[in-house]
Design a protein around this motif. Structure first.
Motif, PDB file in Angstrom:
ATOM      1  N   GLN A 291      94.073 -81.580  32.444  1.00  0.00           N
ATOM      2  CA  GLN A 291      94.548 -80.156  32.712  1.00  0.00           C
ATOM      3  C   GLN A 291      93.534 -79.200  32.050  1.00  0.00           C
ATOM      4  O   GLN A 291      93.073 -77.971  32.897  1.00  0.00           O
ATOM      5  CB  GLN A 291      95.911 -80.036  32.032  1.00  0.00           C
ATOM      6  CG  GLN A 291      96.939 -80.571  32.918  1.00  0.00           C
ATOM      7  CD  GLN A 291      98.374 -80.198  32.205  1.00  0.00           C
ATOM      8  OE1 GLN A 291      98.449 -79.471  31.590  1.00  0.00           O
ATOM      9  NE2 GLN A 291      99.280 -81.256  32.565  1.00  0.00           N
ATOM     10  N   PHE A 292      93.216 -79.519  30.720  1.00  0.00           N
ATOM     11  CA  PHE A 292      92.303 -78.277  30.144  1.00  0.00           C
ATOM     12  C   PHE A 292      90.911 -78.243  30.986  1.00  0.00           C
ATOM     13  O   PHE A 292      90.352 -77.267  31.238  1.00  0.00           O
ATOM     14  CB  PHE A 292      91.907 -78.791  28.917  1.00  0.00           C
ATOM     15  CG  PHE A 292      90.878 -78.120  28.263  1.00  0.00           C
ATOM     16  CD1 PHE A 292      91.157 -76.567  27.827  1.00  0.00           C
ATOM     17  CD2 PHE A 292      89.614 -78.513  27.705  1.00  0.00           C
ATOM     18  CE1 PHE A 292      90.326 -75.888  27.206  1.00  0.00           C
ATOM     19  CE2 PHE A 292      88.704 -77.831  27.090  1.00  0.00           C
ATOM     20  CZ  PHE A 292      88.945 -76.675  26.847  1.00  0.00           C
ATOM     21  N   LEU A 293      90.191 -79.670  31.581  1.00  0.00           N
ATOM     22  CA  LEU A 293      89.083 -79.574  32.172  1.00  0.00           C
ATOM     23  C   LEU A 293      89.157 -79.009  33.435  1.00  0.00           C
ATOM     24  O   LEU A 293      88.374 -78.224  33.892  1.00  0.00           O
ATOM     25  CB  LEU A 293      88.595 -81.033  32.080  1.00  0.00           C
ATOM     26  CG  LEU A 293      88.132 -81.684  30.919  1.00  0.00           C
ATOM     27  CD1 LEU A 293      87.531 -83.169  31.207  1.00  0.00           C
ATOM     28  CD2 LEU A 293      86.871 -80.824  30.114  1.00  0.00           C
ATOM     29  N   SER A 294      90.238 -79.329  34.094  1.00  0.00           N
ATOM     30  CA  SER A 294      90.589 -78.549  35.372  1.00  0.00           C
ATOM     31  C   SER A 294      90.330 -77.007  35.224  1.00  0.00           C
ATOM     32  O   SER A 294      89.967 -76.343  36.161  1.00  0.00           O
ATOM     33  CB  SER A 294      91.712 -79.037  36.065  1.00  0.00           C
ATOM     34  OG  SER A 294      92.210 -78.364  37.220  1.00  0.00           O
ATOM     35  N   ALA A 295      91.295 -76.602  34.346  1.00  0.00           N
ATOM     36  CA  ALA A 295      91.348 -75.023  34.156  1.00  0.00           C
ATOM     37  C   ALA A 295      90.002 -74.474  33.812  1.00  0.00           C
ATOM     38  O   ALA A 295      89.498 -73.414  34.225  1.00  0.00           O
ATOM     39  CB  ALA A 295      92.509 -74.857  33.071  1.00  0.00           C
ATOM     40  N   THR A 296      89.194 -75.303  33.034  1.00  0.00           N
ATOM     41  CA  THR A 296      87.979 -74.845  32.691  1.00  0.00           C
ATOM     42  C   THR A 296      86.956 -74.625  33.841  1.00  0.00           C
ATOM     43  O   THR A 296      86.108 -73.698  34.274  1.00  0.00           O
ATOM     44  CB  THR A 296      87.357 -75.719  31.611  1.00  0.00           C
ATOM     45  OG1 THR A 296      88.191 -75.683  30.367  1.00  0.00           O
ATOM     46  CG2 THR A 296      85.955 -75.537  31.273  1.00  0.00           C
ATOM     47  N   PHE A 297      86.714 -75.837  34.576  1.00  0.00           N
ATOM     48  CA  PHE A 297      85.953 -75.550  35.854  1.00  0.00           C
ATOM     49  C   PHE A 297      86.639 -74.644  36.689  1.00  0.00           C
ATOM     50  O   PHE A 297      85.712 -74.281  37.772  1.00  0.00           O
ATOM     51  CB  PHE A 297      86.005 -77.240  36.448  1.00  0.00           C
ATOM     52  CG  PHE A 297      85.130 -78.202  35.459  1.00  0.00           C
ATOM     53  CD1 PHE A 297      83.979 -77.629  34.826  1.00  0.00           C
ATOM     54  CD2 PHE A 297      85.633 -79.406  35.043  1.00  0.00           C
ATOM     55  CE1 PHE A 297      83.277 -78.626  34.233  1.00  0.00           C
ATOM     56  CE2 PHE A 297      84.977 -80.417  34.205  1.00  0.00           C
ATOM     57  CZ  PHE A 297      83.783 -79.808  33.853  1.00  0.00           C
ATOM     58  N   GLU A 298      87.826 -74.391  36.957  1.00  0.00           N
ATOM     59  CA  GLU A 298      88.268 -73.448  37.813  1.00  0.00           C
ATOM     60  C   GLU A 298      87.866 -72.157  37.421  1.00  0.00           C
ATOM     61  O   GLU A 298      87.619 -71.447  38.039  1.00  0.00           O
ATOM     62  CB  GLU A 298      89.882 -73.453  38.027  1.00  0.00           C
ATOM     63  CG  GLU A 298      90.423 -74.605  38.797  1.00  0.00           C
ATOM     64  CD  GLU A 298      91.905 -74.557  38.875  1.00  0.00           C
ATOM     65  OE1 GLU A 298      92.375 -73.588  38.313  1.00  0.00           O
ATOM     66  OE2 GLU A 298      92.576 -75.448  39.106  1.00  0.00           O
ATOM     67  N   ASN A 299      87.758 -71.789  36.139  1.00  0.00           N
ATOM     68  CA  ASN A 299      87.116 -70.746  35.684  1.00  0.00           C
ATOM     69  C   ASN A 299      85.790 -70.372  35.817  1.00  0.00           C
ATOM     70  O   ASN A 299      85.147 -69.365  36.085  1.00  0.00           O
ATOM     71  CB  ASN A 299      87.664 -70.389  34.088  1.00  0.00           C
ATOM     72  CG  ASN A 299      88.808 -70.139  33.737  1.00  0.00           C
ATOM     73  OD1 ASN A 299      89.541 -69.828  34.865  1.00  0.00           O
ATOM     74  ND2 ASN A 299      89.577 -70.511  32.614  1.00  0.00           N
ATOM     75  N   TRP A 300      84.996 -71.462  35.579  1.00  0.00           N
ATOM     76  CA  TRP A 300      83.585 -71.581  35.635  1.00  0.00           C
ATOM     77  C   TRP A 300      83.288 -71.418  37.144  1.00  0.00           C
ATOM     78  O   TRP A 300      82.371 -70.818  37.307  1.00  0.00           O
ATOM     79  CB  TRP A 300      82.932 -72.822  35.178  1.00  0.00           C
ATOM     80  CG  TRP A 300      83.064 -72.977  33.569  1.00  0.00           C
ATOM     81  CD1 TRP A 300      83.354 -72.082  32.800  1.00  0.00           C
ATOM     82  CD2 TRP A 300      82.611 -73.938  32.989  1.00  0.00           C
ATOM     83  NE1 TRP A 300      83.054 -72.506  31.519  1.00  0.00           N
ATOM     84  CE2 TRP A 300      82.664 -73.385  31.483  1.00  0.00           C
ATOM     85  CE3 TRP A 300      81.954 -75.196  33.251  1.00  0.00           C
ATOM     86  CZ2 TRP A 300      82.130 -74.272  30.599  1.00  0.00           C
ATOM     87  CZ3 TRP A 300      81.699 -76.126  32.160  1.00  0.00           C
ATOM     88  CH2 TRP A 300      81.806 -75.846  30.964  1.00  0.00           C
ATOM     89  N   GLN A 301      83.893 -72.021  38.002  1.00  0.00           N
ATOM     90  CA  GLN A 301      83.641 -72.022  39.482  1.00  0.00           C
ATOM     91  C   GLN A 301      83.495 -70.717  39.768  1.00  0.00           C
ATOM     92  O   GLN A 301      82.978 -69.960  40.558  1.00  0.00           O
ATOM     93  CB  GLN A 301      84.495 -72.656  40.055  1.00  0.00           C
ATOM     94  CG  GLN A 301      84.240 -72.854  41.775  1.00  0.00           C
ATOM     95  CD  GLN A 301      85.021 -73.878  42.518  1.00  0.00           C
ATOM     96  OE1 GLN A 301      86.220 -74.063  41.900  1.00  0.00           O
ATOM     97  NE2 GLN A 301      84.871 -73.802  43.895  1.00  0.00           N
ATOM     98  N   SER A 302      84.682 -69.972  39.557  1.00  0.00           N
ATOM     99  CA  SER A 302      84.900 -68.431  40.103  1.00  0.00           C
ATOM    100  C   SER A 302      84.084 -67.496  39.550  1.00  0.00           C
ATOM    101  O   SER A 302      83.517 -66.411  40.224  1.00  0.00           O
ATOM    102  CB  SER A 302      86.649 -68.083  39.870  1.00  0.00           C
ATOM    103  OG  SER A 302      86.790 -67.908  38.547  1.00  0.00           O
ATOM    104  N   GLU A 303      83.936 -67.644  38.126  1.00  0.00           N
ATOM    105  CA  GLU A 303      83.216 -66.497  37.373  1.00  0.00           C
ATOM    106  C   GLU A 303      81.817 -66.699  37.709  1.00  0.00           C
ATOM    107  O   GLU A 303      80.942 -65.959  37.596  1.00  0.00           O
ATOM    108  CB  GLU A 303      83.536 -66.593  36.103  1.00  0.00           C
ATOM    109  CG  GLU A 303      84.987 -66.107  35.711  1.00  0.00           C
ATOM    110  CD  GLU A 303      85.279 -64.885  36.159  1.00  0.00           C
ATOM    111  OE1 GLU A 303      84.573 -63.933  36.180  1.00  0.00           O
ATOM    112  OE2 GLU A 303      86.543 -64.659  36.734  1.00  0.00           O
TER     113      GLU A 303
END
Length: 143
Positions: A61-73
């Motif tokens: 879950q943490f890695l998924s949230a991290t990659f979602e943030n990185w992808q958008s930003e």
């Protein structure tokens, strides 16, 4: 030897890379903040549902949230940086074309006042190359 490098125009590591160091520190702090808040949220959520917190559930879950943030930003940031670099390289009106126009205006103003632009340019080239240190381009242009 290290002082010798500084005299050649190379600033110390901390000064040369201060922006990168500060950016990395802010990134690390925000990532740690995301980790802690998400850890608390997942732990509380598991407790509310009568389940036991497990790292095996949390890490994905943490890695998924991290990659979602990185992808958008980061995609947005990369586009802005690359887009600006491409426009600058292609010569948009905000790039070197504007500098040439400004220099032409300054040259016209100097000529209007009877100042020799070529003498000033030659003096600047001499100063940059280190040939002349005592020349005053403004005084020479009025001679």
């Amino acid at each position: 030897m290290r002082k010798n490098l500084h005299r050649r125009g190379r600033p110390p590591f901390g000064k040369a890379y201060s922006f990168a160091i500060i950016t990395f520190a802010l990134f690390l702090l925000s990532w740690i903040g995301q980790f802690v808040t998400q850890l608390i949220e997942v732990s509380n959520n598991a407790e509310e549902h009568g389940q036991v917190f497990t790292w095996a559930d949390f890490v994905p879950q943490f890695l998924s949230a991290t990659f979602e943030n990185w992808q958008s930003e980061f995609l947005q940031l990369v586009w802005q940086a690359m887009g600006l670099a491409m426009l600058f390289y292609w010569g948009s009106s905000q790039s070197r074309e504007g500098d040439d126009r400004l220099e032409a205006k300054v040259d016209a103003l100097l000529r209007e006042r009877g100042i020799d632009v070529e003498a000033i340019d030659a003096a600047i080239v001499d100063d940059v190359s280190g040939r002349s240190k005592d020349r005053d381009p403004a005084a020479e242009s009025t001679r």
